[in-house]
Enzyme design. Structure first.
Site, PDB file in Angstrom:
ATOM      1  N   ASP A 322       0.866  -1.175   0.000  1.00  0.00           N
ATOM      2  CA  ASP A 322       0.000   0.000   0.000  1.00  0.00           C
ATOM      3  C   ASP A 322       0.905   1.227   0.000  1.00  0.00           C
ATOM      4  O   ASP A 322       2.050   1.166   0.450  1.00  0.00           O
ATOM      5  CB  ASP A 322      -0.895  -0.032   1.241  1.00  0.00           C
ATOM      6  CG  ASP A 322      -1.975   1.027   1.191  1.00  0.00           C
ATOM      7  OD1 ASP A 322      -2.188   1.601   0.112  1.00  0.00           O
ATOM      8  OD2 ASP A 322      -2.594   1.288   2.232  1.00  0.00           O
ATOM      9  N   ASP A 551      -0.559  -1.619   6.575  1.00  0.00           N
ATOM     10  CA  ASP A 551      -0.734  -1.193   7.964  1.00  0.00           C
ATOM     11  C   ASP A 551      -2.192  -0.933   8.330  1.00  0.00           C
ATOM     12  O   ASP A 551      -2.499  -0.662   9.484  1.00  0.00           O
ATOM     13  CB  ASP A 551       0.098   0.064   8.259  1.00  0.00           C
ATOM     14  CG  ASP A 551      -0.412   1.282   7.501  1.00  0.00           C
ATOM     15  OD1 ASP A 551      -1.177   1.113   6.526  1.00  0.00           O
ATOM     16  OD2 ASP A 551      -0.045   2.410   7.892  1.00  0.00           O
ATOM     17  N   ASP A 555      -5.948  -3.597   4.288  1.00  0.00           N
ATOM     18  CA  ASP A 555      -4.904  -4.459   3.739  1.00  0.00           C
ATOM     19  C   ASP A 555      -5.039  -5.912   4.193  1.00  0.00           C
ATOM     20  O   ASP A 555      -4.351  -6.790   3.669  1.00  0.00           O
ATOM     21  CB  ASP A 555      -3.515  -3.949   4.163  1.00  0.00           C
ATOM     22  CG  ASP A 555      -3.223  -2.562   3.628  1.00  0.00           C
ATOM     23  OD1 ASP A 555      -3.545  -2.316   2.458  1.00  0.00           O
ATOM     24  OD2 ASP A 555      -2.689  -1.726   4.380  1.00  0.00           O
TER      25      ASP A 555
END
Length: 800
Positions: A322, A551, A555
């Site tokens: 990400d 994080d 995700d």
């Protein structure tokens, strides 16, 4: 102190999720419990501590290392030697006990390191007591406490919502990945985590009485390895254990009945064959190398939650990540506003009104709250932000609703100003106004597009060097973000990512088109959590070993789908629980060091494992050949246990543990068992050639002791030659290891022949000439076999 009842061990699939609080539940007032009430309930055993499951105890670790299958076989073989008084041949037990001691010490060190890291990574829960919100450890919560949960929080006990609305992922409980909306009066179960919203909830069941308490414990402890390396080693162990005893018994019967050898000689010969077949050092090497990897990674502030994560990270050739929190710090800075249907003053006023009703739990809301004057308007309805909707909304008493989110998710109308801002690298939010209020999750139609709020993300220091390192090491990178792909591309280009111009707007693609775009594109924007998972699974089907970093809660599906999952500490608690590795320093730039450690561990295991299998292969081959030709050419097995102790010590055991700790940057690849077997074949063939020649010489008149000595010396030379070939390309450490082992073998033969049952000083010139010829033949077989096997190994290296 009396604890609450221990939960029964029931199949979790058969458990039913409660639909109402337990009977007799007394609701706690809004100001929460008093500190005195909480202390009384804790003293009565009504706190949230669960039955301790700290992993293996010290005694269990010692027992697991001592009472292994191969150790038990070794002890049984030693007992057989003791029965005939062959004490010298029991020296191999020293290696067995050393291996056990090393394995135990390393596992205890890893246990201490993991315990220390988990203390560093402890999370807190917000609880209301004495009318004030405070933080405490999850186990300090008590029955009846009022706790506050927001996006990313994992629910530590069963609760009933008293205020607020949220969406919770209950996949740990039900297996369904779709978040479930909960409002006041509904239950929020332990084992779930919030994907959106903020609620206040009262604890209705704590500790072992909470639903899915066992699942929670399972999610937080290291699970058994499911690695390619360990599974293939287990196959080898299973095969060896099935064949070892029958072959040993047949050899004993052959020596004692067919060759008429005395029992005092027959048992050591059969034991030697069986000891040679046991690759006990290989299992130890693997476990110790992985355990040392856990310790070294711990020193780098990396928590290894699943041991096989070290291996899967070492094999990774595709890194998905990400943008936010990985390439950027997750912190935002205010970049300005762009008024549309409102002037700048009204836009700022409405932004302040909107942000005042939400908790500033994200970097986006924090920077907006710090920038605009907050108002105290109480909303009549809220729609929290979710990574799927990519917007949030608040309705007020005047009948209007404010909506803030990604422009394409707020309105279908194109906005030219958005195009310009995203190209400049800004993260763009649209604030819009609608007439009407939120009903369930349905928003009223927009009447005005008030304006744009521009934010800029802070790039991580050294992120550019980190991306360059992965490119140099042959690891492809994919950035998967929920943001506008142009904004993501601007960040990637600023960091010099190769292929940052290959952009996909995932919102415009069907699932089939998205999967087709996975291999050839680099930047994927406007992704939902489920489509992130879809991309990871597509890349895996393409043959990549995929590592995923993240994080946030959005995700988690992709982290679970990846071969290796790495979470950044400081993000969502549930994300850390879902990952195999957690970077406790929250620094993406430390990932190359973590990957390098994984590669060191797996690369060195692969390199040195062939040394162990060489002994196993030639012991099997000699034993089977001895049995097959016994009726036509009765030959005595050439080795005793003490001989194999010497050969193993200088050609396998000692060098492998030095080499296993050496740096290695080579990416681990597949076909582990096939590769190490192929590498072991040339050396094993060379030893079989030498030993069989010595056995034939014995049949034609060479004394037993001299024939065994020739077999041992030639096998030692072949083993050292194979060690030298394995150490290519040479480094100072590898040259030193080879030199020391050659000197050690020569010294043992020259100065300790009596200890190792060698008849070197009884050998005549004729015997030395025979030995030279036998050894030369073995070296020729070793070199020829290596030349034959190397192209096959190279072909395996090129296969994905």
């Amino acid at each position: 102190m009396k604890r609450h009842a221990t939960a029964k061990k029931t199949d979790t699939a058969a458990l039913k999720i409660p639909t109402a609080p337990p009977e007799g539940t007394v609701m706690t007032p809004p100001e929460g419990l008093t500190s005195a009430d909480a202390a009384k309930r804790a003293a009565a055993g009504q706190d949230n501590r669960q039955t301790e499951q700290p992993g293996k105890s010290v005694m269990r670790i010692v027992a697991d290392n001592l009472f292994t299958l191969f150790n038990l076989l070794n002890f049984a073989l030693a007992a057989c030697l003791a029965l005939v008084g062959s004490w010298r041949n029991m020296l191999f037990l020293g290696v067995v006990f050393s291996n056990t001691l090393i394995g135990t010490i390393q596992e205890l060190r890893a246990r201490a390191m993991l315990k220390k890291l988990r203390l560093l990574n402890n999370r807190t829960v917000r609880v209301i007591r004495d009318g004030k919100e405070r933080k405490c450890a999850p186990e300090e919560l008590v029955l009846g406490d009022l706790a506050v949960f927001s996006i990313g929080d994992q629910i530590p006990a069963d609760t009933v919502i008293t205020e607020g609305v949220c969406a919770a992922d209950e996949s740990l409980l039900t297996g369904e990945s779709e978040p479930v909306t909960h409002k006041a009066g509904e239950l929020l179960m332990s084992g779930s985590f919030l994907t959106e919203g903020r609620v206040t909830a009262q604890l209705t069941a704590v500790g072992d009485e909470a639903y899915a308490a066992r699942l929670m414990r399972d999610a937080k402890r290291i699970r058994s390895p499911r690695s390619e390396l360990m599974s293939e080693l287990n196959k080898l162990v299973f095969l060896v254990s099935k064949l070892l005893v029958p072959i040993g018994v047949i050899l004993f019967l052959e020596e004692y009945f067919l060759l008429k050898a005395p029992i005092a000689a027959s048992i050591p010969k059969a034991v030697a064959a069986m000891i040679g077949m046991i690759p006990e050092g290989l299992i130890l090497l693997t476990s110790v190398a992985l355990t040392v990897g856990v310790i070294r990674l711990g020193r780098r502030k990396t928590l290894v939650q699943e041991l096989f994560g070290i291996e899967t990270l070492a094999r990774a050739d595709m890194l998905c990540m990400d943008k936010t929190g990985t390439l950027t710090t997750g912190e935002m800075s205010f970049g300005g506003v762009v008024p549309l249907d409102a002037d700048e003053a009204e836009l700022k006023e409405k932004a302040g009104q909107f942000v005042s009703v939400f908790e500033a739990s994200s970097g986006t809301l924090r920077v907006i709250a710090q920038t605009f004057c907050r108002k105290t308007d109480k909303p009549v309805a809220l729609l929290p932000f979710s990574s799927t909707r990519k917007k949030s909304a608040a309705s007020f008493s005047n009948g209007t609703t404010l909506i803030l989110g990604a422009p394409s998710f707020v309105t279908d109308e194109p906005i030219a100003e958005v195009e310009r801002a995203t190209k400049d690298g800004y993260r763009v939010l649209l604030l819009a106004e609608a007439d009407g209020v939120i009903e369930e999750e349905t928003l009223p139609p927009i009447t005005r597009r008030l304006g744009l709020i521009l934010l800029r993300e802070t790039l991580r220091e050294s992120a550019k060097e980190t991306l360059e390192w992965f490119e140099k090491e042959g690891v492809s990178v994919r950035i998967m973000s929920g943001d506008d792909p142009r904004t993501v591309a601007a960040v990637a280009c600023a960091l010099g990512l190769k292929g940052c111009d290959r952009i996909v707007d995932c919102e415009t693609l069907s699932d089939e088109a998205l999967c087709a775009a996975a291999k050839d594109n680099v930047i994927f924007g406007r992704l939902t959590p489920d489509r992130k998972r879809m991309l990871v699974e597509t890349l895996k089907r393409e043959g990549y070993h995929v590592a995923m970093t993240g994080d946030g809660v959005n995700d988690i599906p992709a982290l679970k789908a990846a071969d290796c999952s790495v979470a950044m500490a400081g993000g969502a608690e549930a994300t850390e629980h879902a990952a195999q590795l957690v970077l406790l320093n929250n620094d993406f730039n430390s990932l190359p060091a973590v990957v390098a450690e994984g590669r060191r561990v797996i690369g060195n295991i692969t390199r040195t494992a062939s040394l162990f299998l060489q002994k196993t292969l030639y012991s099997f081959a000699l034993s089977i050949l001895n049995i097959l030709i016994a009726l036509f050419l009765p030959l005595h097995y050439p080795f005793q246990p003490i001989h194999l102790t010497l050969i193993s010590m200088v050609t396998v055991g000692a060098p492998s543990f030095f080499l296993a700790l050496e740096p290695s940057s080579e990416r681990a690849s597949g076909h582990f068992l096939k590769r190490i077997l192929l590498k072991a074949v040339p050396g094993a063939a060379g030893v079989v050639c030498c030993a069989l020649s010595a056995m034939i010489a014995n049949y034609f008149g060479t004394p037993d002791g001299i024939a065994s000595t020739m077999a041992v010396l030639s096998a030692g030379v072949i083993g050292l030659g194979n060690l030298i070939l394995t150490c290519r390309p040479f480094s100072k450490l590898r040259v030193a290891v080879c030199a020391v082992m050659c000197v050690a073998f020569t010294a043992a033969v020259a100065f300790l022949p009596g200890v190792f049952a060698l008849s070197v000083y009884e050998m005549t010139a004729r015997h030395w000439i025979m030995l030279s010829a036998i050894t030369a033949a073995g070296i020729f077989v070793l070199i020829l076999g290596t030349l034959f096997v190397q192209p096959i190994l190279d072909k395996l290296e090129t296969k994905r």
